[in-house]
Design a protein around this motif. Structure first.
Motif, short mmCIF file in Angstrom:
data_model
loop_
_atom_site.label_atom_id
_atom_site.label_comp_id
_atom_site.label_asym_id
_atom_site.label_seq_id
_atom_site.Cartn_x
_atom_site.Cartn_y
_atom_site.Cartn_z
N ASP A 68 0.85 -1.19 0.00
CA ASP A 68 0.00 0.00 0.00
C ASP A 68 0.89 1.24 0.00
O ASP A 68 1.42 1.64 1.03
CB ASP A 68 -0.90 -0.02 1.24
CG ASP A 68 -1.95 1.09 1.22
OD1 ASP A 68 -1.89 1.95 0.31
OD2 ASP A 68 -2.82 1.09 2.10
N ARG A 128 0.13 4.30 -0.36
CA ARG A 128 -0.51 5.56 0.04
C ARG A 128 0.12 6.19 1.27
O ARG A 128 -0.03 7.40 1.50
CB ARG A 128 -2.01 5.33 0.28
CG ARG A 128 -2.78 4.96 -0.99
CD ARG A 128 -4.21 4.59 -0.67
NE ARG A 128 -4.29 3.38 0.14
CZ ARG A 128 -5.42 2.85 0.59
NH1 ARG A 128 -6.58 3.43 0.30
NH2 ARG A 128 -5.41 1.75 1.33
N GLN A 159 6.07 8.14 -3.88
CA GLN A 159 5.04 7.47 -4.68
C GLN A 159 5.28 7.70 -6.18
O GLN A 159 5.14 6.79 -6.99
CB GLN A 159 3.65 7.98 -4.31
CG GLN A 159 3.15 7.53 -2.95
CD GLN A 159 1.74 8.02 -2.66
OE1 GLN A 159 0.84 7.85 -3.47
NE2 GLN A 159 1.55 8.64 -1.52
#
Length: 225
Positions: A99, A101, A108
């Motif tokens: 993940d 996020r 990212q």
């Protein structure tokens, strides 16, 4: 003879490697990053190996000291930026799992950029497990398909996971004998190998020996042969 098409590695022991040398733990992480390159290049040259999945940062690693976590984020950014050319030269496709996020926007973007720039490569697939935990992966997969009008099947759940490929050979360095929430679904029938070698000391020679031992195992997958 067995083929280790998908190898997964829990890269443990960086901190202890540094402490044994009376160095800062971050020095161990830097040394470990160099081993990642060597092992990845070795696997890229082996035609039997299709995927290499490395446990780089777990969902539990956020519990480490703040300065160490910050260093790991910077090291990851530096590693990806410096490895892009190496990926391309060795025809390696980069596919992260986990993940993303929770990472900074900059990190990212770097992860996504390297993934996009290597998407055309059709050799080894290297997956870094980043902010990854198998429990988290399975929960996210279930939440993604829970509104399906059909009964959830094994195939549906498998296809909803970050990593959709079963593991043949799972290796853990560093001396511990546990899976630490890594690829629990995918490793259901994986052969497990544990070595006392700390990750910065892990070599392609040792990996080659483990693969050779793996090829001799009779894999029955719950059946009889």
């Amino acid at each position: 003879m067995n083929r280790a098409r998908h190898i997964a590695i829990i890269m443990d022991g960086n901190g202890r490697w540094a402490e044994l040398r009376e160095q800062k733990r971050v020095n161990g992480h830097e040394a470990g990053a160099k081993v990642v390159r060597a092992i990845t290049e070795f696997c890229a040259k082996d035609e039997d190996i299709e995927r290499l999945t490395l446990y780089a940062f777990s969902t539990e690693n956020w519990k480490r000291p703040r300065l160490e976590v910050e260093f790991l984020m910077k090291l990851l950014q530096k590693y990806l930026e410096s490895e892009l050319e190496n990926y391309l030269q060795n025809n390696i496709r980069f596919e992260p799992i986990g993940d993303m996020r929770a990472f900074s926007k900059s990190l990212q973007q770097t992860v996504k950029g390297v993934q996009e720039k290597t998407a055309h490569c059709d050799g080894l697939v290297q997956s870094l497990a980043l902010n990854y935990g198998a429990h988290d992966e399975i929960l996210r997969a279930v939440n993604g398909i829970k509104n399906s009008q059909e009964d959830i099947t094994e195939a549906m759940l498998s296809n909803a996971l970050d990593c959709k490929h079963n593991v043949d050979l799972l290796i853990r360095t560093g001396g511990d004998h546990r899976l630490s929430n890594f690829l629990l679904w995918q490793a259901a029938y994986a052969e497990l190998f544990f070595t006392d070698t700390l990750w910065p000391d892990f070599t392609t020679d040792e990996l080659e020996r483990i693969i050779k031992d793996f090829t001799k195992i009779e894999r029955r997958f719950g059946g009889l042969k």
